[in-house]
Design a protein around this motif. Structure first.
Motif, PDB file in Angstrom:
ATOM      1  N   ARG A   1       0.837  -1.204   0.000  1.00 11.21           N
ATOM      2  CA  ARG A   1       0.000   0.000   0.000  1.00 11.21           C
ATOM      3  C   ARG A   1       0.874   1.257   0.000  1.00 11.21           C
ATOM      4  NH1 ARG A   1      -3.988  -1.267  -2.093  1.00 11.21           N
ATOM      5  NH2 ARG A   1      -5.123   0.517  -1.277  1.00 11.21           N
ATOM      6  N   PRO A   2       0.500   2.247  -0.834  1.00 13.24           N
ATOM      7  CA  PRO A   2       1.293   3.483  -0.872  1.00 13.24           C
ATOM      8  C   PRO A   2       1.342   4.150   0.502  1.00 13.24           C
ATOM      9  CG  PRO A   2      -0.440   3.498  -2.536  1.00 13.24           C
ATOM     10  CD  PRO A   2      -0.663   2.289  -1.711  1.00 13.24           C
ATOM     11  N   GLU A   3       2.485   4.709   0.838  1.00 17.01           N
ATOM     12  CA  GLU A   3       2.674   5.327   2.161  1.00 17.01           C
ATOM     13  C   GLU A   3       3.454   6.620   1.973  1.00 17.01           C
ATOM     14  OE1 GLU A   3       1.706   3.768   5.107  1.00 17.01           O
ATOM     15  OE2 GLU A   3       2.475   5.436   6.284  1.00 17.01           O
ATOM     16  N   LYS A   4       2.809   7.755   2.286  1.00 13.95           N
ATOM     17  CA  LYS A   4       3.508   9.038   2.141  1.00 13.95           C
ATOM     18  C   LYS A   4       4.566   9.154   3.231  1.00 13.95           C
ATOM     19  CE  LYS A   4       0.203  12.138   1.391  1.00 13.95           C
ATOM     20  NZ  LYS A   4      -0.477  13.311   1.844  1.00 13.95           N
ATOM     21  N   MET A   5       5.765   9.566   2.840  1.00 10.92           N
ATOM     22  CA  MET A   5       6.877   9.595   3.797  1.00 10.92           C
ATOM     23  C   MET A   5       7.422  11.026   3.865  1.00 10.92           C
ATOM     24  SD  MET A   5       8.589   7.337   5.635  1.00 10.92           S
ATOM     25  CE  MET A   5       8.282   5.742   4.928  1.00 10.92           C
ATOM     26  N   LEU A   6       7.585  11.518   5.073  1.00  4.99           N
ATOM     27  CA  LEU A   6       8.123  12.874   5.243  1.00  4.99           C
ATOM     28  C   LEU A   6       9.580  12.782   5.684  1.00  4.99           C
ATOM     29  CD1 LEU A   6       7.667  15.962   5.440  1.00  4.99           C
ATOM     30  CD2 LEU A   6       6.981  15.600   7.811  1.00  4.99           C
ATOM     31  N   LEU A   7      10.417  13.533   4.966  1.00 11.21           N
ATOM     32  CA  LEU A   7      11.843  13.559   5.302  1.00 11.21           C
ATOM     33  C   LEU A   7      12.168  14.966   5.809  1.00 11.21           C
ATOM     34  CD1 LEU A   7      14.324  11.559   4.625  1.00 11.21           C
ATOM     35  CD2 LEU A   7      14.703  13.036   2.701  1.00 11.21           C
ATOM     36  N   PRO A   8      12.205  15.159   7.135  1.00  9.67           N
ATOM     37  CA  PRO A   8      12.475  16.504   7.643  1.00  9.67           C
ATOM     38  C   PRO A   8      13.927  16.907   7.402  1.00  9.67           C
ATOM     39  CG  PRO A   8      12.136  14.960   9.453  1.00  9.67           C
ATOM     40  CD  PRO A   8      12.018  14.170   8.203  1.00  9.67           C
ATOM     41  N   ILE A   9      14.143  18.200   7.140  1.00 13.54           N
ATOM     42  CA  ILE A   9      15.522  18.677   6.932  1.00 13.54           C
ATOM     43  C   ILE A   9      15.859  19.640   8.066  1.00 13.54           C
ATOM     44  CG2 ILE A   9      17.114  19.776   5.294  1.00 13.54           C
ATOM     45  CD1 ILE A   9      14.861  19.322   3.167  1.00 13.54           C
ATOM     46  N   SER A  10      16.968  19.348   8.761  1.00  8.30           N
ATOM     47  CA  SER A  10      17.351  20.184   9.901  1.00  8.30           C
ATOM     48  C   SER A  10      18.639  20.931   9.588  1.00  8.30           C
ATOM     49  CB  SER A  10      17.604  19.320  11.133  1.00  8.30           C
ATOM     50  OG  SER A  10      16.449  18.608  11.431  1.00  8.30           O
ATOM     51  N   LYS A  11      18.834  22.031  10.325  1.00  6.54           N
ATOM     52  CA  LYS A  11      20.022  22.872  10.114  1.00  6.54           C
ATOM     53  C   LYS A  11      21.309  22.054  10.220  1.00  6.54           C
ATOM     54  CE  LYS A  11      19.126  26.964  11.993  1.00  6.54           C
ATOM     55  NZ  LYS A  11      19.052  27.715  13.240  1.00  6.54           N
ATOM     56  N   ASN A  12      21.362  21.189  11.232  1.00 11.03           N
ATOM     57  CA  ASN A  12      22.612  20.442  11.433  1.00 11.03           C
ATOM     58  C   ASN A  12      22.542  18.996  10.958  1.00 11.03           C
ATOM     59  OD1 ASN A  12      23.622  22.755  12.695  1.00 11.03           O
ATOM     60  ND2 ASN A  12      22.569  22.170  14.599  1.00 11.03           N
ATOM     61  N   GLY A  13      21.540  18.699  10.115  1.00 11.27           N
ATOM     62  CA  GLY A  13      21.381  17.318   9.647  1.00 11.27           C
ATOM     63  C   GLY A  13      22.428  16.951   8.596  1.00 11.27           C
ATOM     64  N   SER A  14      22.440  15.652   8.214  1.00 15.69           N
ATOM     65  CA  SER A  14      23.468  15.214   7.257  1.00 15.69           C
ATOM     66  C   SER A  14      23.099  15.618   5.833  1.00 15.69           C
ATOM     67  CB  SER A  14      23.664  13.711   7.349  1.00 15.69           C
ATOM     68  OG  SER A  14      22.498  13.064   6.894  1.00 15.69           O
ATOM     69  N   MET A  15      21.820  16.002   5.590  1.00 14.73           N
ATOM     70  CA  MET A  15      21.422  16.392   4.235  1.00 14.73           C
ATOM     71  C   MET A  15      20.795  17.780   4.245  1.00 14.73           C
ATOM     72  SD  MET A  15      19.764  12.906   2.756  1.00 14.73           S
ATOM     73  CE  MET A  15      18.748  12.692   4.194  1.00 14.73           C
ATOM     74  N   GLY A  16      21.247  18.615   3.335  1.00 13.91           N
ATOM     75  CA  GLY A  16      20.687  19.954   3.218  1.00 13.91           C
ATOM     76  C   GLY A  16      19.494  19.938   2.274  1.00 13.91           C
TER      77      GLY A  16
END
Ligand code: FAD
Length: 547
Positions: free
Chosen positions: A100-115
């Motif tokens: 089943r499709p599942e919407k996924m949220l990827l939060p971006i933080s100031k000090n995270g590994s991904m900008g």
């Protein structure tokens, strides 16, 4: 279904002995299941042998996502992401009731590994590689929109988010539905039977010796080709063939997931975030009344037959989740269940567990054993194709590309979402006098188009308005006769997932299930006591990190 032995186990075992198999597959996880289906559709006489229950190993202990593996882009595993990304759509089409499709949220933080830029570019590449359909393409969110999408996120260092689609599944049920389809098409499968030796002749491996510990039965089975799809046990099985492991061997890493009631972490939707302390990624995935979260990735050197979550694993996940969602105060006490799975990775000198490739690899021994290890749940069809190509070459048969691409697994007889909804509606109307829409929906997303068979059985037990008992008995009847259930834990663990997702119900229903199964499977008092003991052991194992 003629290869579900149920009560007639001995007769079924005898029947296996009389055959000359083209192929014997060792291991009834998703890899073995996929190989059974693929080779059966190509006309091979194939037999799958599983020492415990189907999906007993890693294939009931994954994150339960059909996904392209976004994080592998960071490691530049472009071919892997492309292959499994494209497989996502195929697995969805062939097993809609389970994927089943599942919407996924990827939060971006100031000090995270991904900008922001790298998340946007990464998700764009992912969409392209997996040829994601337009309505499921990624969207980038500003900080405010990200918080509206998931209000529980910490806001202090948040700068935005990426929203994209994954697909959620039930790994063990997917495995069993594939096996059921293969059996429907003429393949054979048997669980609770262990391969303990190879039969070798001048031309190398010519079969296997199997042992049924319960029946005290040991037998020689003949096969032209033997494939080792034993997941984390691949090297153990290779050692039955060779004295010493070759240079390419397995490294096992453990991944733990925890289950908490939804009210303890009332997320609006699935979130995938990185842990600032070590740059690893963690999923939080709502599923009905619970949320599950994980995973860890640590080298495993314990007993492969009993991987469990330890206190340190649980604490690592809880700390990461509490840091991401500041209102969350989750503690060990809040966790109601857990699971731990082992990744059968191919050892790469000097690499950290999380950096080791998830690609599958095939090994061939001098005596002809074909072993396959590594890979993903999502890529099972492609792994099966690579194996069937090799097996058919050995047998000097022609191999063609099409295979199982358009073959729906058992229970997935619908060509579209509309057809799926129509079937569910029809069932809801037909059985509305006996069961609620919620009852039927739960079963439907477990058994798909086979649900009716359960409801008909359940209706025959529906006296005294005890709906829960009637449904349980209907489901037990079906899973014994059609899904190889031979123990209480087969049912509560791999067929229904209740031990993870509704553990209270297991406690409530275990006695009724025990009595009903003992009638179906002819258990005497001693067998009943053993069954209950095994289930109690499992019930304490899933919360053992609390001690
Ligand atoms: P297994 O499922 O372990 O099956 C091997 C079987 O062989 C076992 O059932 C065992 O009992 C049997 N066996 C062993 N020895 C014998 C013998 N002598 N005789 C007979 N039978 C034998 N992939 C994804 O695509 N999506 C995910 O979300 C995902 N998440 C994961 C999370 C974790 C924590 C882990 C560990 C893995 C995850 N994976 C995921 C990867 C995926 O789960 C595995 O690649 C896959 O399940 C491996 O399946 P398998 O059939 O090779 O092994």
């Amino acid at each position: 279904m003629d290869s579900v032995e149920g009560v007639n186990r001995l007769a079924a075992l005898e029947a296996l002995r009389k055959e000359d198999w083209d192929l014997i597959i060792i291991g009834g996880g998703i890899t073995g299941a996929g190989i059974l289906l693929d080779t059966t559709t190509r006309g091979l006489k194939s037999l799958l042998i599983e020492k415990n229950d189907f999906a007993w190993g890693t294939s009931s202990r994954s994150t339960k996502l059909i996904h392209g593996g976004l994080r592998y882009l960071k490691q530049m595993e472009i071919n892997l992401v492309r292959e499994v990304g494209l497989e996502r759509a195929i697995v969805y089409q062939n097993a809609r009731h389970l994927v089943r499709p599942e919407k996924m949220l990827l939060p971006i933080s100031k000090n995270g590994s991904m900008g922001r830029l790298s998340v946007s570019a990464g998700l764009w590449v992912y969409d392209c590689l997996a040829r994601v359909k337009s309505k499921e393409k990624r969207s980038m969110l500003a900080k405010k929109e990200t918080l509206q999408t998931e209000p529980m996120l910490h806001s202090k260092d948040l700068i935005g988010g990426g929203l994209y689609y994954e697909y959620r599944t039930d790994d063990a049920r997917l495995t069993i539905e594939i096996i059921k389809k293969a059996v429907e098409l003429g393949g054979k499968a048997i669980n609770h039977l262990e391969v303990c030796q190879f039969i070798k002749k001048r031309k190398g491996i010519q079969g296997v010796v199997v042992r049924d510990a319960q029946q005290g039965w040991e037998e020689h089975l003949k096969a032209s080709v033997v494939v080792n799809a034993a997941g984390p046990w691949v090297d153990k099985v290779r050692l039955l063939d060779q004295h010493k492991l070759p240079k390419r061997h397995l490294l096992l890493t453990k991944g733990v997931h925890l289950v908490v009631p939804r009210e303890k972490l009332p997320l609006s939707q699935s979130v995938y975030f990185d842990v600032p302390t070590d740059n690893r990624m963690i999923f939080c995935i709502p599923r009905g009344r619970i949320i599950y979260m994980g995973t860890t990735d640590t080298v495993f050197q314990g007993n492969i037959d009993k991987p469990v979550a330890q206190k340190s694993d649980a604490q690592y996940i809880l700390n990461a989740v509490n840091a991401m969602f500041p209102e969350s105060t989750l503690s060990l006490e809040d966790v109601e269940s857990s699971w731990a799975g082992l990744r059968p990775l191919i050892h790469q000198e000097g690499k950290k567990p999380s950096d080791i490739s998830r690609k599958d690899e095939i090994f061939e021994s001098p005596d002809g054993l074909i072993s396959i290890a590594g890979g993903k749940l999502t890529g099972y069809r492609k792994m099966a194709e690579r194996i069937s190509k090799k097996v058919m070459q050995r047998l000097q048969l022609k191999w063609e590309a099409e295979g199982t691409k358009r073959l729906q697994v058992s229970g997935a007889n619908f060509d579209s979402e509309e057809a799926l909804k129509k079937q569910l509606n029809e069932l809801t109307v037909e059985f509305s006098t006996d069961f609620t829409p919620e009852n039927m929906e739960e079963l439907f997303f477990r058994y798909g188009s086979n649900t009716r068979e359960i409801l008909v059985r359940a209706r025959s037990y529906h006296h005294n308005n005890d709906t829960e008992k009637a449904l349980l008995k209907g489901e037990l009847d079906y899973t014994v006769s059609e899904e190889f259930v031979r123990s209480l834990s087969d049912f509560f663990h791999r067929r229904t997932g209740m031990i993870y997702f509704d553990i209270g119900r297991v406690h409530r229903q275990k006695k009724v299930a025990l009595d009903h199964l003992s009638c179906l499977l002819n258990w005497d008092d001693q067998a009943k006591a053993l069954q209950l003991e095994e289930l109690e052991c499992l019930l304490s194992e899933v919360v053992s990190f609390k001690q």
